[in-house]
Design an enzyme around this catalytic site. Structure first.
Site, mmCIF file in Angstrom:
data_model
loop_
_atom_site.group_PDB
_atom_site.id
_atom_site.type_symbol
_atom_site.label_atom_id
_atom_site.label_comp_id
_atom_site.label_asym_id
_atom_site.label_seq_id
_atom_site.Cartn_x
_atom_site.Cartn_y
_atom_site.Cartn_z
ATOM 1 N NE ARG A 79 2.849 -6.534 -28.485
ATOM 2 C CZ ARG A 79 1.592 -6.482 -28.922
ATOM 3 N NH1 ARG A 79 0.793 -7.504 -28.763
ATOM 4 N NH2 ARG A 79 1.145 -5.416 -29.537
ATOM 5 C CG HIS A 83 6.725 -1.036 -23.237
ATOM 6 N ND1 HIS A 83 7.969 -0.582 -22.911
ATOM 7 C CD2 HIS A 83 6.813 -1.496 -24.509
ATOM 8 C CE1 HIS A 83 8.784 -0.739 -23.944
ATOM 9 N NE2 HIS A 83 8.108 -1.301 -24.923
ATOM 10 C CD GLU A 125 17.694 0.135 -32.124
ATOM 11 O OE1 GLU A 125 16.656 -0.537 -32.162
ATOM 12 O OE2 GLU A 125 17.874 1.054 -31.313
ATOM 13 C CG HIS A 170 3.310 1.745 -23.133
ATOM 14 N ND1 HIS A 170 2.285 1.367 -23.952
ATOM 15 C CD2 HIS A 170 4.421 1.783 -23.901
ATOM 16 C CE1 HIS A 170 2.765 1.177 -25.179
ATOM 17 N NE2 HIS A 170 4.060 1.429 -25.176
ATOM 18 C CG ASP A 226 12.820 -4.153 -32.215
ATOM 19 O OD1 ASP A 226 11.964 -3.268 -32.002
ATOM 20 O OD2 ASP A 226 13.702 -4.452 -31.391
ATOM 21 C CD GLU A 254 9.039 -6.237 -29.468
ATOM 22 O OE1 GLU A 254 9.151 -7.355 -28.899
ATOM 23 O OE2 GLU A 254 8.116 -5.439 -29.213
HETATM 24 C C1 UD1 Z 1 5.278 -1.366 -29.580
HETATM 25 C C2 UD1 Z 1 6.391 -2.223 -30.182
HETATM 26 C C3 UD1 Z 1 7.525 -2.391 -29.198
HETATM 27 C C4 UD1 Z 1 8.002 -1.049 -28.685
HETATM 28 C C5 UD1 Z 1 6.828 -0.253 -28.159
HETATM 29 C C6 UD1 Z 1 7.295 1.126 -27.804
HETATM 30 C C7 UD1 Z 1 5.569 -3.930 -31.715
HETATM 31 C C8 UD1 Z 1 5.178 -5.336 -31.870
HETATM 32 N N1 UD1 Z 1 5.884 -3.546 -30.470
HETATM 33 O O1 UD1 Z 1 4.741 -2.079 -28.479
HETATM 34 O O2 UD1 Z 1 8.617 -3.043 -29.827
HETATM 35 O O3 UD1 Z 1 8.926 -1.276 -27.656
HETATM 36 O O4 UD1 Z 1 5.813 -0.136 -29.157
HETATM 37 O O5 UD1 Z 1 6.447 1.767 -26.927
HETATM 38 O O6 UD1 Z 1 5.605 -3.191 -32.667
HETATM 39 N N2 UD1 Z 1 -1.875 2.493 -27.457
HETATM 40 C C9 UD1 Z 1 -2.632 3.651 -27.378
HETATM 41 N N3 UD1 Z 1 -2.034 4.850 -27.713
HETATM 42 C C10 UD1 Z 1 -0.738 4.941 -28.087
HETATM 43 C C11 UD1 Z 1 0.029 3.753 -28.158
HETATM 44 C C12 UD1 Z 1 -0.552 2.539 -27.850
HETATM 45 O O7 UD1 Z 1 -3.783 3.616 -27.045
HETATM 46 O O8 UD1 Z 1 -0.259 6.045 -28.358
HETATM 47 C C13 UD1 Z 1 -2.498 1.195 -27.116
HETATM 48 C C14 UD1 Z 1 -3.412 0.614 -28.215
HETATM 49 O O9 UD1 Z 1 -4.493 -0.026 -27.610
HETATM 50 C C15 UD1 Z 1 -2.517 -0.429 -28.862
HETATM 51 C C16 UD1 Z 1 -1.748 -0.948 -27.650
HETATM 52 O O10 UD1 Z 1 -1.484 0.228 -26.888
HETATM 53 O O11 UD1 Z 1 -3.259 -1.417 -29.508
HETATM 54 C C17 UD1 Z 1 -0.465 -1.659 -27.945
HETATM 55 O O12 UD1 Z 1 0.315 -0.930 -28.870
HETATM 56 P P1 UD1 Z 1 1.294 -1.706 -29.899
HETATM 57 O O13 UD1 Z 1 1.947 -0.705 -30.776
HETATM 58 O O14 UD1 Z 1 0.585 -2.840 -30.529
HETATM 59 O O15 UD1 Z 1 2.375 -2.376 -28.977
HETATM 60 P P2 UD1 Z 1 3.297 -1.803 -27.878
HETATM 61 O O16 UD1 Z 1 3.154 -2.732 -26.727
HETATM 62 O O17 UD1 Z 1 3.117 -0.355 -27.694
HETATM 63 N N1 UDP Z 2 10.128 8.078 -23.529
HETATM 64 C C1 UDP Z 2 9.479 9.302 -23.534
HETATM 65 N N2 UDP Z 2 8.484 9.520 -22.621
HETATM 66 C C2 UDP Z 2 8.123 8.588 -21.703
HETATM 67 C C3 UDP Z 2 8.792 7.335 -21.695
HETATM 68 C C4 UDP Z 2 9.782 7.114 -22.640
HETATM 69 O O1 UDP Z 2 9.791 10.176 -24.343
HETATM 70 O O2 UDP Z 2 7.224 8.843 -20.891
HETATM 71 C C5 UDP Z 2 11.175 7.823 -24.546
HETATM 72 C C6 UDP Z 2 12.511 7.394 -24.005
HETATM 73 O O3 UDP Z 2 13.349 8.502 -23.813
HETATM 74 C C7 UDP Z 2 13.051 6.462 -25.082
HETATM 75 C C8 UDP Z 2 11.806 5.937 -25.761
HETATM 76 O O4 UDP Z 2 10.724 6.734 -25.307
HETATM 77 O O5 UDP Z 2 13.806 7.155 -26.048
HETATM 78 C C9 UDP Z 2 11.606 4.501 -25.411
HETATM 79 O O6 UDP Z 2 10.369 4.100 -25.848
HETATM 80 P P1 UDP Z 2 9.694 2.759 -25.334
HETATM 81 O O7 UDP Z 2 10.218 2.394 -24.006
HETATM 82 O O8 UDP Z 2 8.225 2.963 -25.490
HETATM 83 O O9 UDP Z 2 10.129 1.704 -26.441
HETATM 84 P P2 UDP Z 2 11.410 0.777 -26.647
HETATM 85 O O10 UDP Z 2 12.609 1.628 -26.619
HETATM 86 O O11 UDP Z 2 11.369 -0.257 -25.565
HETATM 87 O O12 UDP Z 2 11.165 0.138 -27.969
#
Ligand code: UD1
Ligand code: UDP
Length: 387
Positions: free
Chosen positions: A213, A211, A126, A243, A104, A140
């Site tokens: 939003r 993490h 999924e 995160h 999602d 999501e």
């Molecule tokens: C996203 C997904 C969420 C998922 C999560 C998993 C959307 C809308 N949300 O949320 O469903 O649960 O990923 O973790 O798609 N950033 C970094 N480095 C990284 C990753 C993120 O710097 O490796 C920072 C960036 O500034 C980025 C911000 O985190 O803009 C937010 O990342 P984003 O992918 O927009 O949303 P998540 O909150 O990570």
């Molecule tokens: N995970 C990981 N390292 C971490 C935290 C989480 O590998 O430090 C893995 C965890 O095992 C799970 C996935 O990341 O499979 C979950 O990701 P996240 O919580 O970012 O996203 P969501 O599942 O909420 O979309």
């Protein structure tokens, strides 16, 4: 579109951009790479940067095309626009037989939409998770509902998820209960056995991730306060892999950094995370994937959210939906830490998310449909007029 001749591999474009998509599509990519009927074309969008890249090699996934869409703190609308444009171009160049998206995220929504615009059928892994509250989790719940309108194949992890889809009008012939691929991956990784737990002390071990939003800001600050109070018991080690999102760090770092009993660490690679989860006593999380993994390893999970799209774990007794109130979080954690019988019941509740063979079921269904002499180009709403 018409079917591929059986001797020609089905070109499946797997689009992934975030950590959980890499984890949950890895079993599909590995399974496709191991057989001659499929040619997997993995496209990473780079929605996540560090957190995605640290996963791919570990999980045995080779990206053929890597985009680089991440910008710090970018708006969802900008991210979506960039993704749809760049993925549209990739799909036009590669002309896959189908596009596979997972879950999602914005990457999954944009991948499905770009494929729809190019009249390429979409498989959704999924599929069917719902809270029923359109803005929780945000964005999501809307993303997965929209993908449900566009997909041709809906691979639902549980019977409940499948029911959500048929209740929304998706033909039941297009919905398949497979289990969740996250379990495939967890079993694969544990069999590899190479990870190292990040816990450092023999105290009671609490693994925390935050993490979402809709929790960012004041709610997350309150959760930080709850963690400080729990650490104040003096008999726990709280480990929180942070995160990368700046919106998460700006709240949790000032609240928790340097606090006794609390260790903030960088995101763990998947092998180490699995080893850490396997060693913990209790999980506090707002993560989707971790709600699925914890019951598989007999770890009670307290879900720090007001809704969950994974009620199966709560119904099984393996997880509890606690909400975001600091008092409630401290009380629920203390109950489990101090009541051995309650702990034993939750830990023994079992895993409702599959048997670790979900990817095989996805491949079998796709192979059958592409081998059959029927058009596969259609969405949940009906066939394309050009099919
Ligand atoms: C996203 C997904 C969420 C998922 C999560 C998993 C959307 C809308 N949300 O949320 O469903 O649960 O990923 O973790 O798609 N950033 C970094 N480095 C990284 C990753 C993120 O710097 O490796 C920072 C960036 O500034 C980025 C911000 O985190 O803009 C937010 O990342 P984003 O992918 O927009 O949303 P998540 O909150 O990570
Ligand atoms: N995970 C990981 N390292 C971490 C935290 C989480 O590998 O430090 C893995 C965890 O095992 C799970 C996935 O990341 O499979 C979950 O990701 P996240 O919580 O970012 O996203 P969501 O599942 O909420 O979309």
């Amino acid at each position: 579109m018409s079917t591929s001749p059986s001797a020609v591999p089905v070109r499946a474009m797997l689009v992934l951009g975030t950590r959980p998509e890499a984890i949950k599509l890895a079993p599909v990519a590995r399974a496709m790479a191991a057989v001659s009927q499929f040619e997997p074309v993995v496209v990473t969008t780079g929605q996540h940067r560090e957190m995605l890249h640290q996963m791919l090699g570990l999980l045995g996934v080779d990206a053929r095309i890597s985009l680089d869409v991440m910008r710090s703190r970018q708006q969802l609308s900008d991210l979506t626009a960039r993704l749809v444009g760049e993925l549209g171009e990739v799909i036009r160049l590669e002309r896959p037989d189908l596009v596979v998206v997972q879950g999602d995220t914005t990457t999954a929504l944009a991948g499905a939409l770009a494929a729809f615009y190019e009249k390429i059928p979409v498989a959704h892994v999924e599929a069917g998770l719902r809270t029923g509250v359109m803005d929780n989790p945000f964005p999501e719940e809307l993303n997965r509902s929209l993908i449900g309108r566009m997909a041709r194949w809906h691979f639902a992890p549980t019977p409940r998820a499948a029911r959500h889809l048929t209740d929304e009008g998706v033909p039941k012939e297009q919905v398949f209960v497979t289990g969740n691929t996250v379990i495939d991956n967890l079993l694969w990784v544990l069999a590899e056995g190479a990870g190292t737990s990040a816990f450092r002390t023999p105290a009671k071990r609490i693994l925390v991730t935050l993490h979402r939003r809709e929790n960012q800001g004041e709610r997350m600050r309150g959760m930080g306060r709850a963690l400080r109070r729990l650490a104040g018991r003096g008999d726990v080690e709280i480990l929180l892999p942070l995160h990368k999102s700046p919106a998460v760090r700006e709240v949790l770092l000032p609240e928790l950094d340097g606090h006794e009993g609390i260790a903030l660490v960088e995101p763990l690679g998947y092998l180490d995370f699995a080893a850490t989860l396997a060693e913990c006593d209790l999980v506090l999380t707002d993560s989707g994937g971790i709600q699925e993994e914890a019951p598989s390893l007999s770890k009670p999970a307290l879900v720090l959210r007001t809704t969950t799209e994974r009620p199966e774990a709560v119904e099984a007794g393996a997880a509890r939906l606690i909400g975001t109130d600091p008092e409630a979080i401290v009380d629920a954690a203390a109950e489990l830490l101090d009541d051995a019988e309650r702990y034993r019941r939750m830990a023994g509740a079992g895993n409702p998310f599959g048997d670790g063979r979900a990817a095989g079921r996805v491949l079998a269904q796709l192979a059958e449909d592409f081998a059959a002499d029927v058009p596969v180009g259609a969405t949940a709403l009906g066939p394309y007029s050009t099919a």
